[in-house]
Design a protein around this motif. Structure first.
Motif, PDB file in Angstrom:
ATOM      1  N   LEU A  98      42.779 -14.318  10.625  1.00 42.41           N
ATOM      2  CA  LEU A  98      41.891 -13.161  10.739  1.00 42.41           C
ATOM      3  C   LEU A  98      40.425 -13.575  10.686  1.00 42.41           C
ATOM      4  O   LEU A  98      39.585 -13.038  11.420  1.00 42.41           O
ATOM      5  N   VAL A  99      40.113 -14.537   9.824  1.00 43.74           N
ATOM      6  CA  VAL A  99      38.734 -15.031   9.727  1.00 43.74           C
ATOM      7  C   VAL A  99      38.296 -15.665  11.036  1.00 43.74           C
ATOM      8  O   VAL A  99      37.170 -15.454  11.507  1.00 43.74           O
ATOM      9  N   SER A 100      39.173 -16.451  11.653  1.00 46.84           N
ATOM     10  CA  SER A 100      38.823 -17.116  12.908  1.00 46.84           C
ATOM     11  C   SER A 100      38.568 -16.102  14.021  1.00 46.84           C
ATOM     12  O   SER A 100      37.625 -16.259  14.809  1.00 46.84           O
ATOM     13  N   VAL A 101      39.391 -15.036  14.077  1.00 43.76           N
ATOM     14  CA  VAL A 101      39.184 -13.991  15.085  1.00 43.76           C
ATOM     15  C   VAL A 101      37.838 -13.314  14.876  1.00 43.76           C
ATOM     16  O   VAL A 101      37.068 -13.117  15.819  1.00 43.76           O
TER      17      VAL A 101
ATOM     18  N   ILE B 264      34.759 -24.222   5.898  1.00 44.29           N
ATOM     19  CA  ILE B 264      34.402 -23.503   4.671  1.00 44.29           C
ATOM     20  C   ILE B 264      35.525 -22.544   4.282  1.00 44.29           C
ATOM     21  O   ILE B 264      35.854 -22.396   3.096  1.00 44.29           O
ATOM     22  N   ALA B 265      36.123 -21.865   5.259  1.00 40.20           N
ATOM     23  CA  ALA B 265      37.195 -20.917   4.970  1.00 40.20           C
ATOM     24  C   ALA B 265      38.411 -21.623   4.370  1.00 40.20           C
ATOM     25  O   ALA B 265      39.040 -21.112   3.436  1.00 40.20           O
ATOM     26  N   ILE B 266      38.749 -22.786   4.902  1.00 42.47           N
ATOM     27  CA  ILE B 266      39.881 -23.551   4.367  1.00 42.47           C
ATOM     28  C   ILE B 266      39.602 -23.980   2.930  1.00 42.47           C
ATOM     29  O   ILE B 266      40.475 -23.900   2.062  1.00 42.47           O
ATOM     30  N   LEU B 267      38.371 -24.422   2.670  1.00 45.19           N
ATOM     31  CA  LEU B 267      38.002 -24.779   1.299  1.00 45.19           C
ATOM     32  C   LEU B 267      38.162 -23.581   0.366  1.00 45.19           C
ATOM     33  O   LEU B 267      38.601 -23.723  -0.780  1.00 45.19           O
ATOM     34  N   SER B 268      37.792 -22.400   0.854  1.00 41.37           N
ATOM     35  CA  SER B 268      37.857 -21.196   0.021  1.00 41.37           C
ATOM     36  C   SER B 268      39.297 -20.839  -0.342  1.00 41.37           C
ATOM     37  O   SER B 268      39.598 -20.568  -1.510  1.00 41.37           O
ATOM     38  N   VAL B 269      40.194 -20.844   0.640  1.00 41.77           N
ATOM     39  CA  VAL B 269      41.576 -20.464   0.346  1.00 41.77           C
ATOM     40  C   VAL B 269      42.275 -21.539  -0.494  1.00 41.77           C
ATOM     41  O   VAL B 269      43.087 -21.220  -1.374  1.00 41.77           O
TER      42      VAL B 269
END
Length: 327
Positions: A18-21, A301-306
């Protein structure tokens, strides 16, 4: 435990999707694109024509701005990402993976060093402030925390540069090494990192310090702490053996966002200090709408967050065995 981890991983994959979209949609609906930003002057002066501009957009895959065209562009990026191919950077004309790999390590080193120093400084100060409530240490740490929370990082960076580099001349102004230094010089690197590290640490310890102080004060008022004191235990043993462990439970919740937050803050900080880390490179890419590189950076950054969120959930059991993970 295994079922819980699998479920969280599946949730994380859905969130990343969803973040990538959302990120791709934002990049594509921006008022201008990479071709317009780089070739608009030539178009206005008649060097190229509208047809040439459209041809360049087709080459970069950004000519069709309809919803269907944007979704086709996203699908092309997504299928490439699944194969480990993040595309070619518009600005740097290199594969995005190579650009990130070449510039990530300086940012990663700064972020990890700041992460360690943040905990080394903030947690002891927070505990000291709580055990000396309304004392000089408490007021001093509260002022320091308010400064760190209130001042924007770029303003604090410029302030430190103005005082220690321009006015006093004690520290280097920008970069990570002197211009005449050949090869790697660790001492010179540390000398250039003092101001960037100070900016990050001052700006980041405030929240953790206040959180530690608040939780420590809450734990100090618990009955078992009074019992430990009544048994004749020293104040140091009460604080660091009984209070500290229980204080760490809510603090763990903050660790999920600290490292991604540090990397996110690098974008402006590295530009101010002219450090060629991934943050500065991503900022330059964002200025010209370099979609592949901006997507690669933000997904990193999103991968680091999850991952940070998952790690913080699992760490609960280490700091408090009473916490059980539900499936």
């Amino acid at each position: 435990m295994v079922k819980y981890i699998i479920k969280r991983v599946l949730y994380s994959i859905l969130i990343l999707l969803l973040v990538s979209v959302l990120l791709y949609l934002i990049m594509r609906i921006m008022p201008s694109d990479y071709v317009e930003k780089t070739l608009l002057d030539k178009l206005n002066t008649g060097v190229i024509t509208e047809a040439d501009m459209l041809h360049q957009k087709e080459l970069y895959g950004i000519a069709d701005s309809s919803f269907l065209g944007i979704m086709k562009g996203y699908w092309s990026w997504f299928t490439g990402a699944l194969r480990g191919e993040l595309g070619m950077s518009f600005k740097f004309q290199q594969p995005v993976g190579e650009v990130i790999a070449d510039h990530m390590w300086i940012s990663f080193g700064i972020a990890m060093a700041a992460f360690v120093f943040q905990f080394i400084i903030a947690i002891p100060l927070g505990i000291k402030a709580a055990t000396n409530q309304y004392g000089a240490v408490d007021y001093a740490t509260s002022i320091l925390a308010m400064i760190g929370i209130s001042l924007p990082s770029f303003f604090l960076a410029y302030l430190l540069l103005r005082v220690f580099s321009v006015e006093l001349g004690w520290l280097p102004l920008q970069g990570i090494k002197e211009g005449d230094v050949n090869g790697f010089d660790f001492g010179d690197l540390i000398w250039h990192m003092i101001l960037p590290m100070a900016t990050i640490i001052i700006g980041s310890i405030g929240g953790l310090m206040r959180h530690t102080r608040t939780n420590t004060l809450e734990v100090l008022n618990q009955d078992y702490v009074r019992t430990a004191r009544a048994k004749g235990l020293s104040e140091r043993k009460v604080v660091y053996k009984h209070v500290f462990r229980n204080t760490m439970v809510p603090i763990v919740t903050m660790t999920a966002g600290i490292i991604p937050g540090l990397f996110g803050g690098m974008m402006i900080l590295e530009d101010v200090f002219a450090i060629d880390g991934i943050g500065r490179i991503a900022y330059q890419a964002l200025q010209v709408c370099d979609i592949p590189l901006v997507m690669g950076y933000n997904m990193f950054i999103a991968i680091l967050s999850v991952l940070g969120t998952l790690l913080s959930d699992l760490t609960y059991m280490l700091v408090d065995p009473r916490i059980k993970i539900s499936k």
